[in-house]
Design a protein around this motif. Sequence first.
Motif, PDB file in Angstrom:
ATOM      1  N   THR A  36       0.835  -1.212   0.000  1.00  0.00           N
ATOM      2  CA  THR A  36       0.000   0.000   0.000  1.00  0.00           C
ATOM      3  C   THR A  36       0.867   1.258   0.000  1.00  0.00           C
ATOM      4  OG1 THR A  36      -0.210  -0.167   2.429  1.00  0.00           O
ATOM      5  CG2 THR A  36      -1.990  -1.091   1.082  1.00  0.00           C
ATOM      6  N   ASP A  37       2.008   1.217   0.700  1.00  0.00           N
ATOM      7  CA  ASP A  37       2.942   2.348   0.665  1.00  0.00           C
ATOM      8  C   ASP A  37       3.466   2.563  -0.751  1.00  0.00           C
ATOM      9  OD1 ASP A  37       2.731   2.933   3.347  1.00  0.00           O
ATOM     10  OD2 ASP A  37       4.585   1.929   3.935  1.00  0.00           O
ATOM     11  N   GLU A  77       0.754   4.117  -3.012  1.00  0.00           N
ATOM     12  CA  GLU A  77       0.666   5.558  -2.716  1.00  0.00           C
ATOM     13  C   GLU A  77       1.875   6.295  -3.270  1.00  0.00           C
ATOM     14  OE1 GLU A  77       0.176   6.089   1.468  1.00  0.00           O
ATOM     15  OE2 GLU A  77      -1.789   5.101   1.541  1.00  0.00           O
ATOM     16  N   GLN A  78       3.037   5.652  -3.192  1.00  0.00           N
ATOM     17  CA  GLN A  78       4.270   6.232  -3.728  1.00  0.00           C
ATOM     18  C   GLN A  78       4.137   6.487  -5.235  1.00  0.00           C
ATOM     19  OE1 GLN A  78       7.482   3.374  -3.878  1.00  0.00           O
ATOM     20  NE2 GLN A  78       9.051   4.937  -3.626  1.00  0.00           N
ATOM     21  N   GLU A  99       1.250   6.787  -6.948  1.00  0.00           N
ATOM     22  CA  GLU A  99       0.199   7.787  -7.194  1.00  0.00           C
ATOM     23  C   GLU A  99       0.753   9.203  -7.056  1.00  0.00           C
ATOM     24  OE1 GLU A  99      -2.820   6.697  -4.412  1.00  0.00           O
ATOM     25  OE2 GLU A  99      -3.642   5.102  -5.681  1.00  0.00           O
ATOM     26  N   PHE A 100       1.510   9.441  -5.968  1.00  0.00           N
ATOM     27  CA  PHE A 100       2.087  10.772  -5.777  1.00  0.00           C
ATOM     28  C   PHE A 100       3.235  11.010  -6.759  1.00  0.00           C
ATOM     29  CE2 PHE A 100       5.114  13.717  -3.693  1.00  0.00           C
ATOM     30  CZ  PHE A 100       4.287  14.836  -3.636  1.00  0.00           C
TER      31      PHE A 100
END
Length: 254
Positions: free
Chosen positions: A51-52, A55-56, A58-59
């Motif tokens: 999940t990290d 998110e990494q 996506e950003f």
Amino acid sequence: MAKHNCAICGAEIGLMSEQKLADGNYICRKVCSKKCFKVFDRVAATLTDVTDHIEQIEFGTKVWNQIFVPLKKTKNKEEKLRQIHGPKECLVYVSPSTGLIAFNENRYKFMFFGKTEYACVYRVADLVTYEYESETKKNSEGKDETKHYCLFGFQNTAGLSYFRVEMDSKHEYDSLEKYFNELFGIQKTLRNSLNNARRQVNAIKSAASTIKAIKDGTINEEQAAATVESIDAMVLGDRTEWIAKADAALAKVQ
């Protein structure tokens, strides 16, 4: 065979469509696993790691589109990107003007058509490893073939913090190593040997002071942090400017 539910999206998944993680959780291969970079090791990852990493990406993709894509087209020499070859669809770009590094993955709908770009973006200041690796294997003709790599490693990073990219030769890696050494002011010249010597002296003084404080029972968090910073500066070079550049650039991302 028992079926499981994807720990991210909740979809019911079977044996052929599941990816088991290191902590015993399962994610679906069709959607959630595909959100990760191809070089991301899902087998060794926990659910938090995955999940990290998502998110990494996506950003990082936002940063890629808002900062790196315009810089790829710039004619300003001071803002030019340095491109580092990677494994086929993956490329690494260094942006000295913003203090950022992008690991870019290109995905295609069919063959080389319908390209979509994704990226993991890191601060140059967090780059702590850029080591040479090589592998020698027999090729299809039975001859020894050596492949050359650069292993990148970043601190202060949740998600994909280590990856390697293939180099054309050891010479290409040597050029890359020299480039990063110069960025960080730790190139092997007389001038920088003197700078390193000064950093070493400061680190030794700071460490000695901290050891004395521990012995006397007077150590505090500020002193301990200063010691860590001194040792980091000795090993990695002074990265204060790189941190400021990257944080300023990332603060503008919407």
